[in-house]
Design an enzyme around this catalytic site. Sequence first.
Site, PDB file in Angstrom:
ATOM      1  N   GLY A 171       0.833  -1.196   0.000  1.00 54.19           N
ATOM      2  CA  GLY A 171       0.000   0.000   0.000  1.00 54.19           C
ATOM      3  C   GLY A 171       0.863   1.240   0.000  1.00 54.19           C
ATOM      4  O   GLY A 171       2.063   1.189   0.307  1.00 54.19           O
ATOM      5  N   GLY A 172       0.263   2.360  -0.341  1.00 57.82           N
ATOM      6  CA  GLY A 172       0.964   3.630  -0.310  1.00 57.82           C
ATOM      7  C   GLY A 172       0.966   4.234   1.081  1.00 57.82           C
ATOM      8  O   GLY A 172       0.494   3.627   2.051  1.00 57.82           O
ATOM      9  N   GLY A 176      -3.518   2.520   5.094  1.00 57.70           N
ATOM     10  CA  GLY A 176      -4.135   1.567   6.005  1.00 57.70           C
ATOM     11  C   GLY A 176      -3.515   0.190   5.939  1.00 57.70           C
ATOM     12  O   GLY A 176      -4.052  -0.766   6.489  1.00 57.70           O
ATOM     13  N   ALA A 195       9.649  -4.553  14.392  1.00 55.71           N
ATOM     14  CA  ALA A 195       9.791  -3.160  13.972  1.00 55.71           C
ATOM     15  C   ALA A 195      11.144  -3.000  13.302  1.00 55.71           C
ATOM     16  O   ALA A 195      12.186  -3.179  13.942  1.00 55.71           O
ATOM     17  CB  ALA A 195       9.669  -2.220  15.173  1.00 55.71           C
ATOM     18  N   HIS A 213       1.401   3.255  16.453  1.00 57.52           N
ATOM     19  CA  HIS A 213       1.504   1.822  16.156  1.00 57.52           C
ATOM     20  C   HIS A 213       1.519   1.012  17.446  1.00 57.52           C
ATOM     21  O   HIS A 213       0.844  -0.017  17.550  1.00 57.52           O
ATOM     22  CB  HIS A 213       2.775   1.542  15.352  1.00 57.52           C
ATOM     23  CG  HIS A 213       2.638   1.842  13.889  1.00 57.52           C
ATOM     24  ND1 HIS A 213       2.770   0.863  12.925  1.00 57.52           N
ATOM     25  CD2 HIS A 213       2.374   2.983  13.220  1.00 57.52           C
ATOM     26  CE1 HIS A 213       2.590   1.395  11.721  1.00 57.52           C
ATOM     27  NE2 HIS A 213       2.362   2.689  11.885  1.00 57.52           N
ATOM     28  N   ARG A 217      -1.311  -2.151  19.278  1.00 60.11           N
ATOM     29  CA  ARG A 217      -0.922  -3.544  19.505  1.00 60.11           C
ATOM     30  C   ARG A 217      -1.463  -4.064  20.832  1.00 60.11           C
ATOM     31  O   ARG A 217      -1.428  -3.371  21.846  1.00 60.11           O
ATOM     32  CB  ARG A 217       0.604  -3.669  19.537  1.00 60.11           C
ATOM     33  CG  ARG A 217       1.308  -3.263  18.276  1.00 60.11           C
ATOM     34  CD  ARG A 217       2.813  -3.334  18.486  1.00 60.11           C
ATOM     35  NE  ARG A 217       3.493  -2.307  17.730  1.00 60.11           N
ATOM     36  CZ  ARG A 217       4.718  -1.860  18.000  1.00 60.11           C
ATOM     37  NH1 ARG A 217       5.395  -2.367  19.020  1.00 60.11           N
ATOM     38  NH2 ARG A 217       5.265  -0.914  17.269  1.00 60.11           N
ATOM     39  N   GLU A 225      12.800  -5.021  17.873  1.00 59.66           N
ATOM     40  CA  GLU A 225      13.299  -3.970  16.991  1.00 59.66           C
ATOM     41  C   GLU A 225      14.641  -4.432  16.427  1.00 59.66           C
ATOM     42  O   GLU A 225      15.633  -4.532  17.149  1.00 59.66           O
ATOM     43  CB  GLU A 225      13.444  -2.657  17.765  1.00 59.66           C
ATOM     44  CG  GLU A 225      12.109  -2.132  18.294  1.00 59.66           C
ATOM     45  CD  GLU A 225      12.250  -0.820  19.031  1.00 59.66           C
ATOM     46  OE1 GLU A 225      13.388  -0.312  19.140  1.00 59.66           O
ATOM     47  OE2 GLU A 225      11.217  -0.292  19.512  1.00 59.66           O
TER      48      GLU A 225
END
Length: 334
Positions: A171-172, A176, A195, A213, A217, A225
């Site tokens: 997606g751009g 979403g 991440a 974000h 969760r 990460e």
Amino acid sequence: MYHPRTGAGAPAGGGAAVDGLELRLLGIAGPAGWPEPGCRCASCTRMRAARRRLEPTRVLLDGVPLDQCRREEIPGGFEVRTPRGHRVLFASRPGARPRPPAPGPYDAVLLDLAGDPAHLGWLRHIGAVTSATRVEAVQVDHRIASPAELERRLERWRRPFTAPWRTLILGGARSGKSEEAEKRVLADADVTYVATGVMHPDDPDWRARIAAHRARRPGWWETTETIDVAGLLRTASGTLLIDGMGTWLTAMFDALGAWEYPRAVQPRVDELVTAWRSTEAHVVAVSDEVGLSVVPETPVGRAFRDLLGRLNQRLAAESEETALVVAGRVLDLP
């Protein structure tokens, strides 16, 4: 709709038996039904245009109405014992998140999955829902776009995919795509959120995006990460949610000092694709669709775009599922 690959169950109004439990859904909507009288939202209007209506939630358990079964009131609903002794967890209203009063698995759970599918993931995480538990959505209303969208999500939530299974979500910017990736694994028992972006403490916008974000969760998810995504793919066996491949590629350019020599990143890309192909995990990865954006002005920008575009193609070729998200709407790509 029964799905032959996932084993998703029968629709509202159908009868089925699971380990002797007879469960019949006579209605699955919220207290006002769906569409709600007088509501002008797109979901309710769409239902009226299709001349469809779902009645308020009513359930028969072993042939007996739920409210006539032996039940214990708990926060968010009821723990129910059917006439034949089966154990059922029931969400009594939209937004309810019933918590089991005692350990052990249920024969069936009837939950507000339109409002909070992560509640199902938590119940799996604590062992209250197992592969033998029947999972149904109740208290459904206009918080979800349509019955078809509900069924699309239930297909994954009722029976999460067994590993290995790979999904690439494209997606751009602000499309979403991350939200769609998260929805696909919310009902999984154990999820590791990967991440790949490097934190920029001097960038308030980046900090805000990271905070948003994290707030989405579930609290029982683990977070890692790292830019060693290939290493995780080689060793993980549960569910990985990787967000995302664009930030991973940026981090690779930085780590290798490759902005002046982009070809230096190619071996790491090859390593990632090889690990993706051979992983034993259930993986959902997010990536930026670069083919619809403006052409970068600089040679290094164009080189980055080309590398990410080719990476997307290679991952899609090695994925069981690929989807494109536009304005929050999902298009599954064959």
